[in-house]
Design an enzyme around this catalytic site. Structure first.
Site, PDB file in Angstrom:
ATOM      1  N   ASP A 149      22.516 -39.016 -62.960  1.00 39.08           N
ATOM      2  CA  ASP A 149      21.312 -39.651 -62.447  1.00 39.08           C
ATOM      3  C   ASP A 149      21.713 -40.596 -61.323  1.00 39.08           C
ATOM      4  O   ASP A 149      22.877 -40.948 -61.162  1.00 39.08           O
ATOM      5  CB  ASP A 149      20.511 -40.358 -63.542  1.00 39.08           C
ATOM      6  CG  ASP A 149      21.274 -41.459 -64.242  1.00 39.08           C
ATOM      7  OD1 ASP A 149      22.289 -41.904 -63.701  1.00 39.08           O
ATOM      8  OD2 ASP A 149      20.840 -41.884 -65.322  1.00 39.08           O
ATOM      9  N   CYS A 196      28.747 -32.152 -91.627  1.00 41.80           N
ATOM     10  CA  CYS A 196      28.160 -31.596 -92.855  1.00 41.80           C
ATOM     11  C   CYS A 196      29.089 -30.603 -93.544  1.00 41.80           C
ATOM     12  O   CYS A 196      29.050 -30.461 -94.765  1.00 41.80           O
ATOM     13  CB  CYS A 196      26.822 -30.932 -92.529  1.00 41.80           C
ATOM     14  SG  CYS A 196      25.512 -32.123 -92.121  1.00 41.80           S
ATOM     15  N   HIS A 252      26.439 -35.015 -85.920  1.00 45.41           N
ATOM     16  CA  HIS A 252      25.326 -34.364 -86.614  1.00 45.41           C
ATOM     17  C   HIS A 252      24.019 -34.477 -85.824  1.00 45.41           C
ATOM     18  O   HIS A 252      23.276 -33.499 -85.693  1.00 45.41           O
ATOM     19  CB  HIS A 252      25.130 -34.958 -88.009  1.00 45.41           C
ATOM     20  CG  HIS A 252      23.886 -34.457 -88.676  1.00 45.41           C
ATOM     21  ND1 HIS A 252      23.833 -33.247 -89.338  1.00 45.41           N
ATOM     22  CD2 HIS A 252      22.631 -34.981 -88.731  1.00 45.41           C
ATOM     23  CE1 HIS A 252      22.607 -33.048 -89.784  1.00 45.41           C
ATOM     24  NE2 HIS A 252      21.851 -34.083 -89.426  1.00 45.41           N
ATOM     25  N   GLY A 309      21.200 -43.669 -60.681  1.00 49.58           N
ATOM     26  CA  GLY A 309      21.416 -45.082 -60.934  1.00 49.58           C
ATOM     27  C   GLY A 309      20.180 -45.917 -60.715  1.00 49.58           C
ATOM     28  O   GLY A 309      20.193 -47.135 -60.918  1.00 49.58           O
ATOM     29  N   GLY A 310      19.085 -45.264 -60.304  1.00 50.27           N
ATOM     30  CA  GLY A 310      17.854 -45.996 -60.029  1.00 50.27           C
ATOM     31  C   GLY A 310      17.355 -46.802 -61.207  1.00 50.27           C
ATOM     32  O   GLY A 310      16.995 -47.971 -61.060  1.00 50.27           O
ATOM     33  N   CYS A 326      23.557 -27.137 -92.893  1.00 48.08           N
ATOM     34  CA  CYS A 326      23.884 -27.532 -91.526  1.00 48.08           C
ATOM     35  C   CYS A 326      25.333 -27.156 -91.256  1.00 48.08           C
ATOM     36  O   CYS A 326      26.216 -27.415 -92.083  1.00 48.08           O
ATOM     37  CB  CYS A 326      23.680 -29.032 -91.319  1.00 48.08           C
ATOM     38  SG  CYS A 326      24.179 -29.621 -89.677  1.00 48.08           S
ATOM     39  N   ASP A 358      17.064 -35.542 -71.535  1.00 49.61           N
ATOM     40  CA  ASP A 358      18.252 -36.261 -71.993  1.00 49.61           C
ATOM     41  C   ASP A 358      17.820 -37.539 -72.689  1.00 49.61           C
ATOM     42  O   ASP A 358      16.723 -38.049 -72.449  1.00 49.61           O
ATOM     43  CB  ASP A 358      19.139 -36.635 -70.807  1.00 49.61           C
ATOM     44  CG  ASP A 358      18.514 -37.756 -69.987  1.00 49.61           C
ATOM     45  OD1 ASP A 358      18.908 -38.925 -70.176  1.00 49.61           O
ATOM     46  OD2 ASP A 358      17.620 -37.489 -69.170  1.00 49.61           O
ATOM     47  N   CYS A 394      27.247 -28.276 -88.704  1.00 54.04           N
ATOM     48  CA  CYS A 394      28.013 -29.209 -87.876  1.00 54.04           C
ATOM     49  C   CYS A 394      29.270 -29.648 -88.618  1.00 54.04           C
ATOM     50  O   CYS A 394      29.364 -29.523 -89.845  1.00 54.04           O
ATOM     51  CB  CYS A 394      27.162 -30.414 -87.484  1.00 54.04           C
ATOM     52  SG  CYS A 394      27.013 -31.702 -88.749  1.00 54.04           S
ATOM     53  N   GLY A 436       9.680 -42.124 -64.627  1.00 53.92           N
ATOM     54  CA  GLY A 436       8.766 -43.197 -64.963  1.00 53.92           C
ATOM     55  C   GLY A 436       8.064 -43.044 -66.290  1.00 53.92           C
ATOM     56  O   GLY A 436       7.063 -43.714 -66.554  1.00 53.92           O
TER      57      GLY A 436
END
Length: 373
Positions: A94, A309, A335, A96-97, A304, A266, A306, A216
């Site tokens: 991004d 888990c 997780h 940096g705004g 799960c 994100d 992951c 925004g």
């Protein structure tokens, strides 16, 4: 190596949800996609292998923070962020705004934003040209135009001036951006004013950016206000380019965003919650600091796959949290990111089968997540 290419593969028959694919110099991104946030060129507490093992296809880093530290001299020496952090998959920065505008001591002018470094108090002028220089030095696959991120509650007249200033800065960002194998996205602003959102949309999409973002939002407004903007403008962004909504990461907001035609989002939420002991599950949020987990032999979530888990129990993670061990925070972060990413995988499947709305209804009926925040 070339810039990104977007393929629209399918649109759900009963909503605006879309299934796509983004080709980048560092690999393919299937969309919709959730991007873990690696602000300082690291997703907090996780190794690159751990990030890849949760099927992350792209991560986000922050141009402002990397500009401050380690600085562009080091980025140049390492020939970009991919070498610096040994990451061989797509990466977005991004502009940096948001970070610049969150600072208290700043002055906005046509040139840019003058602020004091939070590290040493020195004065820095951030301009669209400077932001492009920074992001090109960092070498991300996708860079963002420098915009003014404003409080959604600010008045109409200021917002109108801000929208026009963001447009002028967007044109300067586009003109200053020269890196051939890096794509550049424009950002639509306008707060909660429909006419200003439309004005910004027309302005920003008149520039041939490689993708477009709605900015925004997720800055303290009510769910209904975000919903109104997304329903009105999500599907108005160009259909042949990726669509990115910034700062979105809760299940509620991800469903809303995808339903209204957005492709990328994100958020720091999964890892931040992980560091505070809260896990995201298909039933709802789970507080692993609670004493009721002390003798629990079950994983964070049954079925799960992951790492957390498959290898550890709620009781063990509860112990780690009580002793403030780093591993406990890392395990829940793994997780939570896995949960978000695989929730998006399920959304993709539902879009392909024209059953996105059915999947949404099933998800919220079986969990304690609010249908509206």
């Amino acid at each position: 190596m070339s810039k990104i290419k977007y393929e629209l593969l399918h649109v759900d028959k009963y909503s605006k949800a879309r299934r796509g694919r983004i080709h980048t110099p560092h690999g393919i991104i299937e969309t919709p996609v959730f991007m873990p946030v690696g602000t300082n060129s690291t997703v907090k507490g996780l190794t690159n292998d751990q990030i890849k093992n949760i099927d992350s296809e792209i991560i986000l880093s922050n141009a402002f923070h990397l500009f401050l530290r380690p600085g562009m001299e080091i980025m140049k020496d390492f020939e970009g962020i991919h070498n610096f952090m040994n990451w061989n998959k797509p990466l977005l920065t991004d502009s940096g705004g948001f970070q610049v505008f969150s600072l208290k001591d700043r002055k906005i002018s046509e040139e840019g934003v003058l602020f004091r470094s939070p590290l040493d108090g020195s004065k820095i002028m951030m301009t669209p040209e400077k932001s492009m220089e920074i992001q090109q030095t960092i070498g991300s696959d996708i860079a963002m135009a420098f915009d003014e991120c404003v409080n959604a509650k600010w008045g109409y007249e200021y917002m109108k001036d801000s929208v026009d200033r963001t447009y002028r800065w967007a044109k300067r960002s586009f003109e200053a951006h020269k890196k051939e194998n890096q794509s550049l996205f424009g950002i639509v602003q306008g707060g909660l004013f429909s006419d200003l959102r439309q004005r910004s949309l027309e302005q920003i999409t008149s520039i041939p950016f490689d993708g477009f973002a709605l900015g925004g939002l997720a800055v303290g407004e009510k769910y209904q206000e975000s919903e109104k903007v997304l329903k009105e403008f999500g599907d108005k962004l160009p259909k042949d380019k990726p669509r990115y909504i910034m700062g979105i990461g809760s299940p509620t907001m991800m469903f809303l965003s995808v339903e209204n035609g957005m492709d990328m989002f994100d958020c720091v939420l999964p890892t931040r919650m992980g560091r505070h002991g809260t896990a995201l599950t298909w039933n709802g949020k789970l507080n692993l600091k609670s004493a009721k987990n002390k003798f629990d032999h079950s994983p964070i979530e049954n079925d799960c796959n992951c790492y957390a888990c498959k290898n550890h129990t709620r009781g063990y993670i509860n112990h780690l949290l009580k002793r403030d061990e780093m591993l406990g925070k890392t395990l829940i972060s793994i997780h939570n990111l896995y949960f978000n990413i695989h929730l998006i995988h399920k959304m993709r499947e539902a879009i392909e089968n024209d059953s996105f709305l059915d999947f949404k209804k099933e998800f919220f009926s079986n969990s304690s997540y609010p249908l509206q925040n």
